[in-house]
Design a protein around this motif. Structure first.
Motif, PDB file in Angstrom:
ATOM      1  N   THR A   5       0.819  -0.924   0.068  1.00 25.45           N
ATOM      2  CA  THR A   5      -0.157   0.435   0.020  1.00 25.45           C
ATOM      3  C   THR A   5       1.060   0.857  -0.012  1.00 25.45           C
ATOM      4  O   THR A   5       1.712   1.365   0.825  1.00 25.45           O
ATOM      5  CB  THR A   5      -0.764   0.338   1.479  1.00 25.45           C
ATOM      6  N   LYS A  22       1.824  -5.977   3.654  1.00 26.04           N
ATOM      7  CA  LYS A  22       0.290  -6.317   4.415  1.00 26.04           C
ATOM      8  C   LYS A  22       0.530  -6.132   5.862  1.00 26.04           C
ATOM      9  O   LYS A  22      -0.645  -6.211   6.825  1.00 26.04           O
ATOM     10  CB  LYS A  22      -0.049  -7.501   3.886  1.00 26.04           C
ATOM     11  N   SER A 432      -7.822  -0.480   4.663  1.00 25.16           N
ATOM     12  CA  SER A 432      -7.743  -1.233   4.352  1.00 25.16           C
ATOM     13  C   SER A 432      -9.097  -2.738   4.963  1.00 25.16           C
ATOM     14  O   SER A 432      -9.344  -2.010   6.174  1.00 25.16           O
ATOM     15  CB  SER A 432      -6.367  -2.411   5.465  1.00 25.16           C
ATOM     16  N   LYS A 434      -8.008  -4.662   6.501  1.00 26.21           N
ATOM     17  CA  LYS A 434      -7.782  -5.809   7.919  1.00 26.21           C
ATOM     18  C   LYS A 434      -8.280  -5.019   8.775  1.00 26.21           C
ATOM     19  O   LYS A 434      -7.818  -3.865   9.470  1.00 26.21           O
ATOM     20  CB  LYS A 434      -6.360  -6.253   7.534  1.00 26.21           C
TER      21      LYS A 434
END
Length: 456
Positions: A5, A22, A432, A434
């Protein structure tokens, strides 16, 4: 090839570019500074053209780098700054500096129409009226540069303009609208009525969530492009996402800003202190904050002490907390420092240092500064139940600051974190999917626990 990213983190001085993997580990960074240019009145301002050219060149270079596969990009920038576009998408004005003074008559006419001042400031979460409130910039342009105002198709806050450079889609988002802009009425959760009366809503693009991203084909690659985020809200985000208990974050540096994201009482009508301010979380909830010019005052006073005692300019960096010295100071405590950039009712009319050792004078200085910090934190907590304090930034490494803060807040858990990435990491997290867990700060921010010293 690593999936990454990309984040542009744009400060007033340093322009930074990061790549995160990540697990949010930094795998690449690049910094640059630009000389300021001058606006039509000769006032220094951001070189927007140079910034835009740099954004494009850096990003296109990374896209060609075989080591990285860019999956997403987002933008974190300072606030209180608008970019005004005409119907062709061309920039109409300089990026006016939020420190630029404007004629008092503009502010007076605004208050006459939309005051009283105290009520207005309390509903919008602002501590004054100036160009530090980007909404007032729109009012100023409309009434002093009407020929320019007529040409404005969209006014974009700086984070959203950087996103627009890559997407061509004009949008607004909560954190930029909510950061001391005077645009938002926190009691109504909508633009303030003055925005509609001045018809500014027509040039403010559609509001979307800060977590919004646009999937685009950019130079032949499918990339998720974020809408940008205000840097203070961005720096707060990793804490909000990974901690499931209420807390206050004290972000220290030139300004020490205490942020309470869990307040049930945003700035109230009774609050007339210019050091209170509201920010906004990515979900539109208010963040009550108090600011203290701590780092600036520290720099001024340490410089004077260095001269007074004839010690090296780095001496203060090596002083550790000494309980005996502190006990002597606190036994017959008197305020000794007259601040130059902070106003406080307890300070004397002039600085008086009775000590013959630099270490003692430094302990006295830190004690007085921490007492100011305590007041700032208590003010931002108010009646909310807060049991945890997190400190990041420059003072997280200052042994006296941390030991004293821990001592005076013995009823709270104090933690320090170390992340120079701050707002950049928040920008990566905001787009994100996540989830962050409770171990995130320990892994990524060098989280440290601190316990109060034993009182002898």
């Amino acid at each position: 090839m690593i999936d990454v990213t990309a984040v542009f983190d744009i400060g007033k001085t340093n322009k930074k570019f990061f790549l995160f993997d990540k697990n949010y580990k930094e795998v690449y960074k690049e910094y640059i500074q630009f000389d300021e240019i001058k606006d039509e009145d000769g006032y220094p301002t951001e070189n927007l053209q140079a910034l835009q050219a740099w954004l494009k060149s850096v990003f296109e270079k990374i896209l060609e780098n075989a080591a990285y596969n860019v999956k997403a990009i987002n933008f974190s920038t300072y606030g209180a700054s608008f970019v005004h576009l005409d119907e062709n998408g061309d920039v109409l004005t300089p990026l006016y500096n939020y420190t630029k003074p404007i004629d008092e008559s503009v502010i007076d006419s605004f208050i006459e129409k939309y005051g009283p001042k105290e009520d207005f400031l309390s509903t919008t979460g602002c501590f004054d009226l100036s160009l530090l409130n980007s909404g007032l910039q729109l009012y100023w342009i409309k009434h002093t540069k009407p020929e320019v105002f007529k040409k404005i198709k969209y006014s974009l806050h700086l984070p959203q303009y950087l996103s627009y450079v890559f997407t061509g889609i004009p949008l607004s988002e909560y954190t930029s609208i909510g950061c001391h802009t005077a645009l938002w009425d926190y009691s109504k959760k909508d633009y303030h009525k003055w925005v509609y009366k001045e018809a500014l809503n027509h040039i403010l693009p559609t509001i979307v969530s800060t977590e919004t991203s646009i999937n685009m084909n950019y130079n032949g690659k499918r990339i998720k492009i974020g809408v940008g985020i205000h840097d203070s809200s961005s720096a707060l985000l990793p804490y909000v996402r990974s901690i499931n208990k209420n807390f206050v974050l004290i972000s220290t540096g030139t300004w020490s800003i205490a942020l309470n994201p869990f307040t049930v009482h945003p700035i109230s009508i009774e609050t007339k202190d210019k050091d209170f301010i509201n920010y906004m979380r990515i979900n539109g909830k208010p963040v009550k904050a108090s600011r203290l010019f701590l780092g600036n005052e520290y720099k001024i006073q340490v410089s004077k002490l260095v001269k007074h005692f004839g010690v090296s300019k780095d001496s203060h960096k090596h002083i550790k907390f000494n309980y005996k010295t502190y006990s002597e100071i606190i036994q017959d405590f008197k305020y000794m420092y007259k601040w130059e950039s902070i106003t406080d009712t307890d300070m004397p009319s002039k600085t008086q240092i009775p000590y013959d050792k630099f270490e003692h004078a430094y302990h006295q200085l830190m004690t007085e500064l921490v007492l100011l910090q305590i007041k700032s934190i208590k003010d931002v907590i108010g009646n909310d139940t807060i049991k945890r304090l997190y400190v990041d930034g420059g003072f997280s490494d200052n042994d006296l600051y941390i030991k004293l803060l821990s001592h005076y807040f013995r009823d709270k858990k104090l933690r320090t974190t170390d992340s120079s990435l701050g707002s950049a990491l928040g920008a990566a997290i905001s787009i994100s999917d996540k989830k962050l867990n409770s171990k995130f700060l320990r892994k990524n921010y060098s989280l440290k626990k601190h316990v109060p010293f034993i009182i002898k």
